[in-house]
Design an enzyme around this catalytic site. Sequence first.
Site, mmCIF file in Angstrom:
data_model
loop_
_atom_site.group_PDB
_atom_site.id
_atom_site.type_symbol
_atom_site.label_atom_id
_atom_site.label_comp_id
_atom_site.label_asym_id
_atom_site.label_seq_id
_atom_site.Cartn_x
_atom_site.Cartn_y
_atom_site.Cartn_z
ATOM 1 N N HIS A 95 0.825 -1.203 0.000
ATOM 2 C CA HIS A 95 0.000 0.000 0.000
ATOM 3 C C HIS A 95 0.867 1.265 0.000
ATOM 4 O O HIS A 95 0.952 1.985 0.989
ATOM 5 C CB HIS A 95 -0.941 -0.004 1.204
ATOM 6 C CG HIS A 95 -2.106 -0.925 1.034
ATOM 7 N ND1 HIS A 95 -2.801 -1.468 2.086
ATOM 8 C CD2 HIS A 95 -2.696 -1.411 -0.088
ATOM 9 C CE1 HIS A 95 -3.769 -2.243 1.621
ATOM 10 N NE2 HIS A 95 -3.723 -2.218 0.310
ATOM 11 N N GLU A 186 -5.634 -8.441 2.711
ATOM 12 C CA GLU A 186 -5.121 -9.498 3.587
ATOM 13 C C GLU A 186 -6.250 -10.226 4.302
ATOM 14 O O GLU A 186 -6.255 -11.465 4.395
ATOM 15 C CB GLU A 186 -4.145 -8.916 4.608
ATOM 16 C CG GLU A 186 -3.556 -9.977 5.524
ATOM 17 C CD GLU A 186 -2.808 -9.401 6.707
ATOM 18 O OE1 GLU A 186 -2.887 -10.011 7.786
ATOM 19 O OE2 GLU A 186 -2.144 -8.356 6.553
ATOM 20 N N SER A 323 -2.830 2.276 3.767
ATOM 21 C CA SER A 323 -1.972 1.388 4.538
ATOM 22 C C SER A 323 -2.497 1.267 5.965
ATOM 23 O O SER A 323 -2.546 2.257 6.703
ATOM 24 C CB SER A 323 -0.530 1.916 4.565
ATOM 25 O OG SER A 323 0.231 1.250 5.544
#
Length: 416
Positions: A95, A186, A323
């Site tokens: 990211h 994720e 992020s």
Amino acid sequence: MPNNSKDAPQKRKRVNVRRPDVMALVQAQVEQHYRSSIVEKIKSHGGELTVGNTTIRLAKQFGFCYGVERAIDLAYATRKVFPDQRIFLIGEIIHNPEVNKQLSDMGIVSLPWKQMTVEYDDLTEDDVVIVPAFGAPTSFMDRLADIGCHVVDTTCGDVMKVWRRVRDYAKNEVTSVIHGKAGHEETRATASRALGKDKNGHYLIILTLNDANYVCEYIRGNGNKEEFMEKFANDHSDGFDPDLHLSRVGVANQTTMLQSETEALQEQIREAILDRDGNTESYHVFDTICGATQERQNALFTMLEKIEQKPMDVLLVVGGYNSSNTTHLAEIGEKNLPTFFIRNAKCIKSLETVVHYDIDHSKEVESSYQDILEKDKKVVIGVTAGASCPNNLIESTIIRIMELRGVDKASLEAIQ
């Protein structure tokens, strides 16, 4: 006898691009793109550098972690090993927009990551597909295997540890309660592994401590099933039934969550199981926050704990707005002093104005420093960065601040 049936499943062609000759070239290229002599110089001065009336103070741990460095190295190596073939990347390698732009400039094409679209239909067995550091859902990996294309998997080892844990939960008929952002790459990849080998496992994704408290009350028998299913409509496995699948739970997490929040969530669920059962035999937990995330959070906490002895006027958190680990650093900073979450040096418009990410409203805004960086005033500026932020972006941020305060780049470079 080999199975030559047209419908026989293909074996995904995993590729090892970490050849010594290739990695030597990669290292030189990565150093050129992301290394910072000025950041290294400040680190050699104990993480603090003062020029005139301006002090830059770095957190002890910041920036690229091993997993991110490895993912970038593998992506660069892929282009060198396959100089003439089409190379694709599922979503983003990490990211950070600047890093992803570098890969785009190398001819690496980003594929959609939220769902498999028509772009995947165009892939052939001659193409190369890079799996990002976050990993990818099993459905994506199965599709690549069916196509038979070359696969370079850069999934972080810490993420794979979580996958092993949730697979184990599924094998033992334990529901995975995943602390993470349901829409994060994720977490989506982890949730797919929580289904287990036979796809009969279950998971529930929760983001906040309020979510955890709601789930805990249901575990204690105080909830409404219809309301529960509506609240978590998009955050659970198919066929999930809270009356059945919260009987045995195992906690896991997105590796980049705020450590203290994950620990609090784990304890909430443990206590709810204890209240319901009189014991914790149906509760399982395994610490799956990645080491780099912990180190960067702990380094910032240490930095902030010393504010009384070593005051700071402002904290700059550098990194990509999407992020997760960088966002949590900004959240930590905001509770202690003026903090600005910036993408890069261009966000610092002047000593009075900065463009930064507003976490509460999930958007970029422009704010005033309110004279805390006034040029003639002695100031201490703290700087940290998420695990996906390269040192060259941290350097350009420091240079920008110093130049606005009358210290040019040449003077910084001349410091021994």
